[in-house]
Design a protein around this motif. Sequence first.
Motif, mmCIF file in Angstrom:
data_model
loop_
_atom_site.group_PDB
_atom_site.id
_atom_site.type_symbol
_atom_site.label_atom_id
_atom_site.label_comp_id
_atom_site.label_asym_id
_atom_site.label_seq_id
_atom_site.Cartn_x
_atom_site.Cartn_y
_atom_site.Cartn_z
ATOM 1 N N GLU A 1 0.829 -1.211 0.000
ATOM 2 C CA GLU A 1 0.000 0.000 0.000
ATOM 3 C C GLU A 1 0.863 1.261 0.000
ATOM 4 N N TRP A 2 1.960 1.205 0.721
ATOM 5 C CA TRP A 2 2.883 2.342 0.786
ATOM 6 C C TRP A 2 3.495 2.617 -0.576
ATOM 7 N N ARG B 1 0.999 4.143 -2.931
ATOM 8 C CA ARG B 1 0.741 5.563 -2.655
ATOM 9 C C ARG B 1 1.880 6.435 -3.165
ATOM 10 N N SER C 1 1.905 6.923 -7.203
ATOM 11 C CA SER C 1 0.763 7.449 -7.948
ATOM 12 C C SER C 1 0.290 8.769 -7.351
ATOM 13 N N GLU D 1 1.660 12.132 -4.614
ATOM 14 C CA GLU D 1 2.958 11.732 -4.059
ATOM 15 C C GLU D 1 3.972 11.479 -5.162
ATOM 16 N N THR E 1 4.125 9.258 4.493
ATOM 17 C CA THR E 1 3.221 8.339 3.800
ATOM 18 C C THR E 1 3.174 6.973 4.481
ATOM 19 N N SER F 1 0.946 7.251 7.410
ATOM 20 C CA SER F 1 -0.435 7.351 6.944
ATOM 21 C C SER F 1 -1.004 5.972 6.638
ATOM 22 N N VAL F 2 -0.207 5.131 5.981
ATOM 23 C CA VAL F 2 -0.656 3.768 5.684
ATOM 24 C C VAL F 2 -0.813 2.964 6.973
ATOM 25 N N LYS G 1 -4.093 3.022 8.764
ATOM 26 C CA LYS G 1 -5.219 2.248 8.243
ATOM 27 C C LYS G 1 -5.261 0.844 8.840
#
Length: 224
Positions: free
Chosen positions: A107-108, A111, A114, A117, A183, A186-187, A190
Amino acid sequence: MGPTRFVLSALLISVSGCAATKPATDFTYQDVPAEQIADRIFLADTIAAVEQCQAPFADVRVVRPDFVRPPPPADGGCGGEARLAAGPEYVDAVRRVTELHDTVVREWEARLGSGPEAVHTRSLGVTLLRCLDRAGFTQRGPGEPSLESYGIGSGDLALNNAAQRCSDDSGYGAQIAAQRVRTLKSVLGKHEFEINEIAKLRPLMEGCERPAGRPDRTRFGLPE
């Protein structure tokens, strides 16, 4: 309002096969220094102690880019007989930790690769490439200017040394590291439930630590 904070509570677990130890200290993932994420969230230090290998999950130890020395192996050389010898409860615990790590990293990377970022990464790269231009290094490959098209990482020692100086002097390295930490956290936000569950495994895993011996350095997570 700042990011949601949650407490990671490591509970004392008593199981057969490994002796339980005291719980880890409570902490919040947002407070964890970047260089300690692998140890304090993914229990890399515990895995290294039990299996007597280098700490795994080096890919989530966020530091400034190093263009001179290659990164350490993400798996740390762990696994194999050393893991199996710690018992089935330990093996299952490491499997759960690894699954969370792999999910977070996927997931990192998605992110970072795309949207805004990726745009930000490219804009930071322009600063580094301009510095290389001034140092006398120019684009070597086709396509848009990039670290790859300039040949960074190709084994050219002079270029790699120049890239390192430019990274340090221009602030590129610090800004890239800051982006990656932001980032990554942030992941992690979740995965509150999964991180709490992983934290509970530390006492079990620490109880499996064995006397020093020769580890079987096979691919992490894929014992022979």
